[in-house]
Design a protein around this motif. Structure first.
Motif, short mmCIF file in Angstrom:
data_model
loop_
_atom_site.label_atom_id
_atom_site.label_comp_id
_atom_site.label_asym_id
_atom_site.label_seq_id
_atom_site.Cartn_x
_atom_site.Cartn_y
_atom_site.Cartn_z
N GLN A 1 -0.86 4.57 -4.99
CA GLN A 1 0.43 5.20 -5.31
C GLN A 1 1.51 4.13 -5.52
O GLN A 1 2.31 4.21 -6.45
CB GLN A 1 0.82 6.13 -4.15
CG GLN A 1 1.90 7.13 -4.48
CD GLN A 1 2.19 8.06 -3.30
OE1 GLN A 1 1.52 8.01 -2.26
NE2 GLN A 1 3.18 8.90 -3.45
N LEU A 2 1.49 3.13 -4.66
CA LEU A 2 2.48 2.06 -4.78
C LEU A 2 2.27 1.25 -6.07
O LEU A 2 3.23 0.90 -6.77
CB LEU A 2 2.42 1.14 -3.54
CG LEU A 2 3.44 0.01 -3.48
CD1 LEU A 2 4.86 0.52 -3.65
CD2 LEU A 2 3.32 -0.75 -2.16
N GLU B 1 -2.26 -0.38 8.30
CA GLU B 1 -2.03 -0.74 6.89
C GLU B 1 -1.87 0.54 6.08
O GLU B 1 -2.24 1.63 6.53
CB GLU B 1 -3.25 -1.49 6.33
CG GLU B 1 -3.49 -2.83 6.97
CD GLU B 1 -4.80 -3.46 6.47
OE1 GLU B 1 -5.21 -3.14 5.33
OE2 GLU B 1 -5.40 -4.23 7.22
N LEU B 2 -1.37 0.42 4.87
CA LEU B 2 -1.33 1.56 3.96
C LEU B 2 -2.76 1.96 3.61
O LEU B 2 -3.65 1.11 3.52
CB LEU B 2 -0.56 1.20 2.69
CG LEU B 2 0.92 0.86 2.84
CD1 LEU B 2 1.53 0.53 1.47
CD2 LEU B 2 1.70 2.00 3.50
N SER B 3 -2.98 3.25 3.42
CA SER B 3 -4.32 3.74 3.04
C SER B 3 -4.61 3.37 1.58
O SER B 3 -3.70 2.97 0.83
CB SER B 3 -4.38 5.25 3.21
OG SER B 3 -3.56 5.87 2.24
N ALA B 4 -5.85 3.58 1.18
CA ALA B 4 -6.24 3.28 -0.21
C ALA B 4 -5.42 4.12 -1.19
O ALA B 4 -4.98 3.62 -2.23
CB ALA B 4 -7.73 3.53 -0.39
N LYS C 1 -2.22 -5.57 -7.54
CA LYS C 1 -2.98 -4.87 -6.49
C LYS C 1 -3.31 -5.81 -5.33
O LYS C 1 -3.26 -5.41 -4.17
CB LYS C 1 -4.25 -4.27 -7.09
CG LYS C 1 -3.98 -3.04 -7.95
CD LYS C 1 -5.26 -2.48 -8.56
CE LYS C 1 -4.93 -1.26 -9.41
NZ LYS C 1 -6.10 -0.71 -10.09
N ALA C 2 -3.62 -7.05 -5.65
CA ALA C 2 -3.93 -8.03 -4.60
C ALA C 2 -2.69 -8.31 -3.75
O ALA C 2 -2.77 -8.39 -2.51
CB ALA C 2 -4.45 -9.32 -5.22
N GLN D 1 8.55 8.19 -1.19
CA GLN D 1 7.26 8.89 -1.37
C GLN D 1 6.19 8.39 -0.41
O GLN D 1 5.36 9.19 0.04
CB GLN D 1 6.79 8.71 -2.82
CG GLN D 1 7.65 9.46 -3.82
CD GLN D 1 7.06 9.50 -5.21
OE1 GLN D 1 6.26 8.63 -5.58
NE2 GLN D 1 7.45 10.47 -6.01
N ILE D 2 6.19 7.12 -0.09
CA ILE D 2 5.15 6.57 0.81
C ILE D 2 5.72 6.26 2.20
O ILE D 2 5.09 6.54 3.21
CB ILE D 2 4.52 5.29 0.20
CG1 ILE D 2 4.10 5.56 -1.25
CG2 ILE D 2 3.32 4.83 1.02
CD1 ILE D 2 3.72 4.31 -2.03
#
Lengths: 103, 355
Positions: free
Chosen positions: B49-50, B41-44, B23-24, B348-349
Motif C-alpha cells: 500500500q505504501l 514491522e509493516l505487514s506485506a 520497495k527495498a 491510511q496506514i
C-alpha cells in the motif's frame, strides 16, 4: 505546507465540519471515527456527508454555526461558537466567558 | 530495472528510483523503526500500500472521500507573516488577520496563535499584549483557536537564562551539577508556562498547545507533562495538545520520571502513554527524517512508528508533519509531492486521527 495537507486530507474547517469534529477530539478525547459519528448524529446527517459542501453550506447557515462565505447579518465568530457549544453539548472557554458577560 | 519513479531524498533532492529500489527502501525503513522501537514491522499488504502511494503518478495525492482527518497546526500563520526562519512569506498582515485568513481562505480545521519566537519564556514579559490579542481574535474566529509555543527549556540555561548549562557541565564531568541545573530549569519553565496559561485562561483560552516537547531532553519532557497536569487542575475542561520534538526522548538527565516511568529513551508508543496519564487530549508524535536516506525509507519508518503509537493510544493521534519530520523532506519550501504522500500514508496506514 499546511495548505497542501489541507487539500490532501483535511476535513475542511467551516467549509464543512472540520471545526466541529476537532472540538470533539479536543473536549472529549474522541478518536476520529467516534468524533465524526457524534457530530453526524448531532447534525442528523450521514458520516460521509460531513465533508460535503453541498450539504453543509446551507446546514451551517440554517444552524447559525458560521459559514466560510460571508453572509451579512449571519452568525460568525463568538456568536457561531456559542451555537456550536450548544449543538455539540460541550464547554468552550471563550463562550463561557462571553456568556458570563451577558448576565 | 529502469528508474522511472519520481521521488526525493530526505533533504528534498529530486531522484528517480526503480520500483525495486523503492520497495527495498520501504522494507528497510520499516525494519529500522521496528528494531529501534521494538514494535511490529509493516505487514506485506501495508508495504504494498505504501509503495502504491509513493509510486502514484500524480504530482500530488490525496485520501479517499470519508477518510479525511483533522489538521491542526503549530504556527501555520507564521507562514504568512514571518520570515525565512519560519519559512514565512513576510506578508504585511497582523497576526489576527493571518489567523482569520487561515480559517476563511484555507479552510483550516483549527488554528493556533503563536508567539513570534515560538517559545513560552518570552511570552511571560508581554503576557498582557498576548491576552488582549488572543481575546480580540477569539471573538472573531469560529474554528478552535489554540495558543501555542515550545516549552524550549534550553532558554533557561546560560547565557540565555539563569541556570548553569548542562552542555558545558557534562564535558567537565560535573554530572551531579548538570542534573541539578536541568531540574532547576524544568521547575522554572513549568512555573512560567502555568503562569501564562492562567492568564490566557482568564480571557477565554480555547486550547493550549505544548509543541516540540522534549527538545532539551527528558527533563524538558517531564516539565511539559507536569504543566499539563497543572493545567488540568486549574481548568479540567481545557484541551491540551502535547507534540514532541523528536522520536526519541534524549536522556540529558537520564533519571527523571513521570508517574513512575523513566522518560529517557522513550519512543512515541510509550510517550503517548505518559501524555495520556498527564491528561493530554491530543498527542503528536514526531519521527525524525534522515536527510541522507530516501523519502520512501523515511516515510516507511515514520508510518511504522506512528501506526504503533496509534494502536497504543486511547486519545487522538495527530502526527507532526512539518519540515523534517514524519516523511516530510528537510527543505525550506516543502515539496508538495512528498507532503501529500506523507498525509495519505500516515492516514491510511498509520491510522492517525489528525495531522
Amino acid at each position: 505546507m499546511p495548505v497542501a495537507h489541507i487539500l490532501a486530507s483535511c476535513m475542511g474547517g467551516i467549509r464543512t465540519t472540520g471545526d466541529l469534529v476537532a472540538w470533539m477530539q479536543m473536549t472529549r478525547k474522541m478518536r476520529l471515527n467516534e468524533a465524526k459519528q457524534y457530530v453526524a448524529d448531532k447534525l442528523g446527517i450521514k458520516v460521509i456527508d460531513l465533508i460535503d459542501e453541498e450539504i453543509m453550506r446551507p446546514l451551517r447557515e440554517e444552524l447559525g454555526i458560521g459559514t466560510l462565505v460571508a453572509i451579512p447579518g449571519a452568525e460568525k465568530g463568538i456568536l457561531a461558537k456559542n451555537k456550536i457549544a450548544k449543538l455539540l453539548n460541550i464547554e468552550i472557554n471563550s463562550v463561557k466567558l462571553f456568556q458570563s458577560k451577558l448576565k | 530495472m529502469s528508474k522511472t519513479i519520481r521521488t526525493r531524498m530526505g533533504d528534498g533532492e529530486l531522484v528517480m528510483m526503480s520500483a525495486g529500489e523503492i520497495k527495498a527502501d520501504i522494507l528497510e525503513g520499516s525494519k529500522d523503526a521496528a528494531d529501534r522501537g521494538k514494535i511490529p514491522e509493516l505487514s506485506a499488504n501495508e508495504l504494498d500500500q505504501l509503495y502504491n502511494i509513493i509510486a502514484e503518478p500524480g504530482r500530488i495525492v490525496s485520501v479517499n472521500p470519508g477518510e479525511e482527518v483533522i489538521v491542526i497546526d503549530d504556527g501555520s500563520v507564521l507562514g504568512f507573516i514571518s520570515e525565512q526562519g519560519d519559512s514565512g512569506a513576510g506578508l504585511p498582515l497582523s497576526r489576527s488577520q493571518a489567523i482569520l485568513t487561515y480559517e476563511k481562505a484555507c479552510g483550516a480545521d483549527t488554528v493556533l496563535m503563536p508567539h513570534h519566537d515560538f517559545s513560552y519564556k518570552p511570552v511571560k514579559s508581554i503576557i498582557n499584549y498576548e491576552m488582549q490579542d488572543y481575546y480580540s481574535t477569539s471573538q472573531l474566529t469560529t474554528i478552535p483557536l489554540f495558543y501555542g509555543a515550545q516549552p524550549n527549556m534550553g532558554l533557561y540555561y546560560k547565557p540565555d537564562g539563569p541556570c548553569d548549562n548542562p552542555s558545558e557541565l557534562l564535558p567537565l564531568g560535573k554530572i551531579k551539577e548538570a542534573k541539578q541545573a536541568q531540574i532547576d530549569a524544568a521547575a522554572m519553565m513549568e512555573d512560567d508556562i502555568v503562569y501564562i496559561f492562567k492568564e490566557l485562561n482568564r480571557v477565554g483560552l480555547e486550547g493550549l498547545n505544548l509543541d516540540t516537547c522534549g527538545s532539551a531532553g527528558d527533563a524538558d519532557f517531564m516539565s511539559a507533562l507536569n504543566v499539563c497536569v497543572e493545567v488540568k487542575k486549574i481548568n479540567p475542561n481545557m484541551p491540551v495538545v502535547i507534540g514532541m520534538a523528536s522520536e526519541f526522548v534524549l536522556g540529558m538527565h537520564g533519571e527523571v520520571e513521570f508517574d513512575g516511568q523513566r522518560l529517557a529513551g522513550m519512543y512515541p508508543h510509550d510517550q503517548v502513554i505518559v501524555a495520556e496519564k498527564a491528561g493530554a487530549d491530543i498527542f503528536g508524535p514526531a519521527i525524525n527524517v534522515n536527510s541522507s536516506k530516501s523519502i520512501p525509507w523515511n516515510l516507511s519508518r515514520a508510518v511504522t512508528f506512528v501506526k504503533a503509537t496509534s494502536e497504543a493510544s486511547a486519545i487522538p493521534i495527530h502526527a507532526n508533519v512539518g519540515m523534517g519530520v514524519c516523511g516530510i523532506p528537510m527543505l525550506e519550501e516543502s515539496a508538495i509531492d512528498c507532503v501529500t504522500r506523507a498525509s495519505k500514508a500516515l492516514i491510511q496506514i498509520g491510522k492517525v486521527d489528525g495531522l
